[in-house]
Write a protein that holds these residues in place. Structure first.
Motif, PDB file in Angstrom:
ATOM      1  N   ARG A  93      36.851  63.303   2.227  1.00 21.91           N
ATOM      2  CA  ARG A  93      35.440  63.658   2.418  1.00 21.91           C
ATOM      3  C   ARG A  93      34.537  62.439   2.296  1.00 21.91           C
ATOM      4  NH1 ARG A  93      34.404  66.827  -1.990  1.00 21.91           N
ATOM      5  NH2 ARG A  93      35.737  68.402  -1.022  1.00 21.91           N
ATOM      6  N   TYR A  94      34.838  61.548   1.345  1.00 17.19           N
ATOM      7  CA  TYR A  94      33.980  60.377   1.130  1.00 17.19           C
ATOM      8  C   TYR A  94      34.587  59.091   1.671  1.00 17.19           C
ATOM      9  CZ  TYR A  94      31.746  63.546  -2.209  1.00 17.19           C
ATOM     10  OH  TYR A  94      31.125  64.618  -2.795  1.00 17.19           O
ATOM     11  N   ALA A  95      35.749  59.179   2.378  1.00 15.20           N
ATOM     12  CA  ALA A  95      36.451  57.984   2.862  1.00 15.20           C
ATOM     13  C   ALA A  95      36.655  56.993   1.720  1.00 15.20           C
ATOM     14  CB  ALA A  95      35.671  57.331   4.011  1.00 15.20           C
ATOM     15  N   LEU A  96      37.108  57.519   0.585  1.00 18.52           N
ATOM     16  CA  LEU A  96      37.274  56.720  -0.632  1.00 18.52           C
ATOM     17  C   LEU A  96      38.761  56.521  -0.915  1.00 18.52           C
ATOM     18  CD1 LEU A  96      36.118  55.440  -3.264  1.00 18.52           C
ATOM     19  CD2 LEU A  96      36.274  57.716  -4.293  1.00 18.52           C
ATOM     20  N   ALA A 125      27.685  61.162 -14.341  1.00 19.23           N
ATOM     21  CA  ALA A 125      28.054  61.497 -12.968  1.00 19.23           C
ATOM     22  C   ALA A 125      28.295  60.217 -12.181  1.00 19.23           C
ATOM     23  CB  ALA A 125      26.951  62.320 -12.316  1.00 19.23           C
ATOM     24  N   ARG A 126      29.378  60.207 -11.398  1.00 21.75           N
ATOM     25  CA  ARG A 126      29.723  59.046 -10.583  1.00 21.75           C
ATOM     26  C   ARG A 126      29.580  59.413  -9.109  1.00 21.75           C
ATOM     27  NH1 ARG A 126      29.333  54.722 -13.836  1.00 21.75           N
ATOM     28  NH2 ARG A 126      30.511  55.040 -15.765  1.00 21.75           N
ATOM     29  N   ALA A 127      29.050  58.471  -8.326  1.00 22.74           N
ATOM     30  CA  ALA A 127      28.916  58.656  -6.892  1.00 22.74           C
ATOM     31  C   ALA A 127      30.022  57.894  -6.180  1.00 22.74           C
ATOM     32  CB  ALA A 127      27.549  58.180  -6.413  1.00 22.74           C
ATOM     33  N   SER A 128      30.499  58.425  -5.080  1.00 25.21           N
ATOM     34  CA  SER A 128      31.573  57.769  -4.336  1.00 25.21           C
ATOM     35  C   SER A 128      31.138  56.422  -3.785  1.00 25.21           C
ATOM     36  CB  SER A 128      32.027  58.683  -3.196  1.00 25.21           C
ATOM     37  OG  SER A 128      30.938  58.970  -2.323  1.00 25.21           O
ATOM     38  N   SER A 129      29.851  56.256  -3.542  1.00 25.14           N
ATOM     39  CA  SER A 129      29.371  55.011  -2.947  1.00 25.14           C
ATOM     40  C   SER A 129      29.369  53.835  -3.920  1.00 25.14           C
ATOM     41  CB  SER A 129      27.953  55.223  -2.414  1.00 25.14           C
ATOM     42  OG  SER A 129      27.078  55.619  -3.464  1.00 25.14           O
ATOM     43  N   GLU A 130      29.484  54.102  -5.218  1.00 24.82           N
ATOM     44  CA  GLU A 130      29.410  53.006  -6.191  1.00 24.82           C
ATOM     45  C   GLU A 130      30.771  52.518  -6.647  1.00 24.82           C
ATOM     46  OE1 GLU A 130      27.679  54.053  -9.945  1.00 24.82           O
ATOM     47  OE2 GLU A 130      28.574  56.065  -9.949  1.00 24.82           O
ATOM     48  N   ILE A 131      31.876  53.084  -6.115  1.00 22.59           N
ATOM     49  CA  ILE A 131      33.206  52.662  -6.522  1.00 22.59           C
ATOM     50  C   ILE A 131      34.019  52.288  -5.284  1.00 22.59           C
ATOM     51  CG2 ILE A 131      33.249  53.983  -8.642  1.00 22.59           C
ATOM     52  CD1 ILE A 131      34.749  56.169  -7.256  1.00 22.59           C
ATOM     53  N   SER A 132      34.980  51.383  -5.488  1.00 20.74           N
ATOM     54  CA  SER A 132      35.813  50.910  -4.379  1.00 20.74           C
ATOM     55  C   SER A 132      37.173  51.587  -4.335  1.00 20.74           C
ATOM     56  CB  SER A 132      36.012  49.398  -4.492  1.00 20.74           C
ATOM     57  OG  SER A 132      36.649  49.073  -5.732  1.00 20.74           O
ATOM     58  N   LEU A 133      37.688  52.006  -5.482  1.00 18.68           N
ATOM     59  CA  LEU A 133      39.000  52.651  -5.558  1.00 18.68           C
ATOM     60  C   LEU A 133      39.004  53.614  -6.731  1.00 18.68           C
ATOM     61  CD1 LEU A 133      42.051  52.908  -4.822  1.00 18.68           C
ATOM     62  CD2 LEU A 133      42.452  50.994  -6.397  1.00 18.68           C
ATOM     63  N   ARG A 134      39.551  54.780  -6.517  1.00 19.19           N
ATOM     64  CA  ARG A 134      39.657  55.778  -7.570  1.00 19.19           C
ATOM     65  C   ARG A 134      41.132  55.935  -7.967  1.00 19.19           C
ATOM     66  NH1 ARG A 134      37.656  62.080  -6.920  1.00 19.19           N
ATOM     67  NH2 ARG A 134      37.548  62.625  -9.137  1.00 19.19           N
ATOM     68  N   ILE A 135      41.436  55.757  -9.249  1.00 21.43           N
ATOM     69  CA  ILE A 135      42.795  55.904  -9.764  1.00 21.43           C
ATOM     70  C   ILE A 135      42.851  57.167 -10.612  1.00 21.43           C
ATOM     71  CG2 ILE A 135      44.616  54.852 -11.144  1.00 21.43           C
ATOM     72  CD1 ILE A 135      43.497  52.138 -10.447  1.00 21.43           C
ATOM     73  N   ALA A 164      48.148  44.411 -10.159  1.00 21.48           N
ATOM     74  CA  ALA A 164      46.969  43.720  -9.635  1.00 21.48           C
ATOM     75  C   ALA A 164      47.015  43.640  -8.112  1.00 21.48           C
ATOM     76  CB  ALA A 164      46.874  42.326 -10.244  1.00 21.48           C
ATOM     77  N   SER A 165      48.206  43.357  -7.544  1.00 21.91           N
ATOM     78  CA  SER A 165      48.330  43.288  -6.087  1.00 21.91           C
ATOM     79  C   SER A 165      48.108  44.647  -5.447  1.00 21.91           C
ATOM     80  CB  SER A 165      49.712  42.747  -5.712  1.00 21.91           C
ATOM     81  OG  SER A 165      49.908  41.457  -6.249  1.00 21.91           O
ATOM     82  N   LEU A 166      48.602  45.706  -6.101  1.00 23.55           N
ATOM     83  CA  LEU A 166      48.431  47.053  -5.567  1.00 23.55           C
ATOM     84  C   LEU A 166      46.957  47.437  -5.512  1.00 23.55           C
ATOM     85  CD1 LEU A 166      49.472  49.835  -4.697  1.00 23.55           C
ATOM     86  CD2 LEU A 166      49.786  50.392  -7.115  1.00 23.55           C
ATOM     87  N   VAL A 167      46.237  47.188  -6.586  1.00 26.05           N
ATOM     88  CA  VAL A 167      44.820  47.529  -6.621  1.00 26.05           C
ATOM     89  C   VAL A 167      44.042  46.708  -5.599  1.00 26.05           C
ATOM     90  CG1 VAL A 167      42.747  47.446  -8.065  1.00 26.05           C
ATOM     91  CG2 VAL A 167      44.883  48.308  -9.017  1.00 26.05           C
ATOM     92  N   THR A 168      44.353  45.423  -5.478  1.00 22.62           N
ATOM     93  CA  THR A 168      43.666  44.574  -4.504  1.00 22.62           C
ATOM     94  C   THR A 168      43.924  45.039  -3.083  1.00 22.62           C
ATOM     95  OG1 THR A 168      43.861  42.692  -6.008  1.00 22.62           O
ATOM     96  CG2 THR A 168      43.392  42.202  -3.705  1.00 22.62           C
ATOM     97  N   LEU A 169      45.158  45.463  -2.812  1.00 23.23           N
ATOM     98  CA  LEU A 169      45.497  45.939  -1.470  1.00 23.23           C
ATOM     99  C   LEU A 169      44.737  47.214  -1.120  1.00 23.23           C
ATOM    100  CD1 LEU A 169      47.317  45.868   1.070  1.00 23.23           C
ATOM    101  CD2 LEU A 169      48.990  47.201  -0.227  1.00 23.23           C
ATOM    102  N   LEU A 170      44.652  48.163  -2.072  1.00 20.27           N
ATOM    103  CA  LEU A 170      44.036  49.456  -1.773  1.00 20.27           C
ATOM    104  C   LEU A 170      42.516  49.381  -1.707  1.00 20.27           C
ATOM    105  CD1 LEU A 170      46.245  51.889  -3.900  1.00 20.27           C
ATOM    106  CD2 LEU A 170      46.503  51.201  -1.517  1.00 20.27           C
ATOM    107  N   GLU A 207      36.205  43.321  -1.618  1.00 15.08           N
ATOM    108  CA  GLU A 207      35.439  44.379  -2.273  1.00 15.08           C
ATOM    109  C   GLU A 207      34.923  43.908  -3.630  1.00 15.08           C
ATOM    110  OE1 GLU A 207      33.307  47.217  -2.456  1.00 15.08           O
ATOM    111  OE2 GLU A 207      34.823  47.774  -0.949  1.00 15.08           O
ATOM    112  N   THR A 208      33.655  44.238  -3.928  1.00 16.56           N
ATOM    113  CA  THR A 208      33.043  43.852  -5.205  1.00 16.56           C
ATOM    114  C   THR A 208      32.723  45.050  -6.094  1.00 16.56           C
ATOM    115  OG1 THR A 208      30.834  43.863  -4.217  1.00 16.56           O
ATOM    116  CG2 THR A 208      32.033  41.763  -4.222  1.00 16.56           C
ATOM    117  N   ARG A 209      32.761  46.241  -5.552  1.00 20.34           N
ATOM    118  CA  ARG A 209      32.476  47.421  -6.363  1.00 20.34           C
ATOM    119  C   ARG A 209      33.616  47.678  -7.351  1.00 20.34           C
ATOM    120  NH1 ARG A 209      31.524  51.801  -1.798  1.00 20.34           N
ATOM    121  NH2 ARG A 209      33.342  50.632  -1.005  1.00 20.34           N
TER     122      ARG A 209
END
Length: 424
Positions: free
Chosen positions: A102-105, A59-69, A233-239, A244-246
């Motif tokens: 819902r999670y501002a993710l 199970a993954r929590a929204s608080s432990e990730i910075s971007l969901r693909i 890489a630029s797209l992921v960094t931008l989003l 961000e370190t998560r």
């Protein structure tokens, strides 16, 4: 029939091994195929961006990730499906868009473009493209019914999208798939695109969700073209944000996220029949196949090449000993040396008598000497005569004439029969 049965069993085992190795699906095949995202994962990690992959048992929590693909898949028809062995939630893509609010993710939804045959055949052609009508149906299902799609008629299109003003990047796409700028709603804006269409858009109704029209910008095949890898890489960094370190969450399962990470995941874990399949998935299937081949070879060597096992070991020893004596006697007869054969016969007979009296370890010269000593205590004259006759046959039998040889053998037979050996 006895000889053919092991061969048939061996063939059946080899067929089963071949099926296990080549027919059964392997979980990492799609991920490493031209349409998979293993290259994206490795590339982001090389750039210092941590990546975690979806797992139906974690199970993954929204608080432990910075971007969901989330790579979107077509529900009907032949299209790119999630990895083998992963069960996709029926509302997975829809819930991922809703969960972004819902999670501002920040969530990146990647639209499909290729059919699954491209992954297996390794050939990207017009015949492998998914119908735009099917993709629009998926957009309707996740709440983007106003978006239109276009697809370039050229072979390879080049563009220079600018995610940031100071980062000019050249990308290349085969049959580029873009959002129609003319039908783009006022609530949606283009973040990156070509001269004729938008590649990346963001709409206000889902503030934290982003849509990428062409998956070739992030899959293994497309990232090898032009500067597509730098664009990814630029797209992921931008989003996700520059500071961000998560980790980035590459979601190919589509299971809902948790608001908080479970304290103990083991308590809610339930085993199912699908867990047993993991013991036969690649590379474990290779190990099981190797063990089956080794077992089949051992069975063949034991059952076919050497025949069935004999039941009694003692009978085997006697048969082997008799066969050895008969073979030796035949060789001596063929060579015309009856005297040497008679000497060996006498020696072996005395050794057998010694073993009967003193045990199995007495069948040697020491045991024969002990036998004559025992006989001498009972009948000294008879023992001496027997010893002299036996010695003559053993040492000089090969030089005796046929008449002398028969005479000594007759004397030896009578003396041995007249002497009482007694018990142990």
């Amino acid at each position: 029939m006895r000889k053919s049965a092991p061969v048939l069993i061996l063939v059946m085992v080899l067929v089963l091994v071949a099926l296990a190795l080549f027919w059964l699906p392997r979980g990492s095949d799609f991920d490493r195929s031209p349409l998979g995202n293993k290259g994206l994962e490795l590339w982001l990690q090389a750039k210092g961006i941590p990546v975690i992959r979806s797992d139906p048992h974690v199970a993954r929590a929204s608080s432990e990730i910075s971007l969901r693909i989330v790579p979107l898949s077509i529900r009907r028809g032949e299209a790119v499906a999630p990895q083998t062995g992963e069960e996709t939630d029926e509302a997975g893509s829809e819930s991922s868009v809703q969960e972004s609010s819902r999670y501002a993710l920040p969530t990146l939804i990647i639209l499909p473009k290729w059919r699954g045959s491209v992954s297996t055949d390794g050939v990207a052609s017009a015949a492998g493209l998914v119908d735009l009508a099917d993709i629009r149906g998926e957009l309707d299902r996740i709440g983007y019914s106003d978006l239109g799609l276009d697809r370039s008629g050229k072979g390879l299109d080049e563009a220079h999208p600018r995610l940031k003003p100071d980062q000019p990047i050249s990308i290349a796409l085969y049959r580029a798939q873009t959002f129609d700028l003319a039908s783009l709603p006022s609530s949606c804006r283009e973040l990156a695109g070509t001269l004729t269409g938008a590649l990346l858009i963001h709409c206000e109704n889902y503030h934290h969700a982003y849509l990428l029209s062409d998956p070739d910008l992030l899959n293994n095949h497309g990232m090898a073209l032009a500067d597509n890898a730098s664009f990814a890489a630029s797209l992921v960094t931008l989003l996700r944000g520059a500071g961000e370190t998560r980790p980035v969450y590459l979601d190919t399962v589509g299971l809902p996220l948790d608001s908080e990470k479970p304290v103990d995941e083991g308590k809610s874990y339930e085993r199912s029949a699908s867990d047993l399949k993991r013991f036969f998935a690649y590379p474990l299937s290779v190990i099981w196949g190797t063990l089956l081949v080794v077992a089949a070879i051992c069975f063949w060597r034991g059952a076919y090449r050497f025949g069935p096992p004999l039941r009694e070991a003692s009978a085997n020893i006697e048969l082997s000993k008799t066969a050895a004596i008969e073979a030796t006697a035949r060789l001596l007869r063929l060579s015309g040396n009856d005297g040497r054969m008679a000497g060996q016969f006498v020696l072996h007979l005395l050794a057998d008598k010694a073993q009967l009296l003193f045990g199995s370890g007495a069948g040697n010269q020491a045991g024969i000497t002990r036998l004559f000593q025992r006989l001498a205590r009972r009948d000294k004259a008879g023992a001496q005569a027997l010893h002299a006759t036996a010695e003559a046959l053993i040492e000089r039998g090969h030089v005796m004439t046929r008449a002398d040889l028969h005479r000594h053998l007759e004397i030896f037979r009578k003396l041995l029969g007249s002497i009482e050996l007694g018990s142990r």
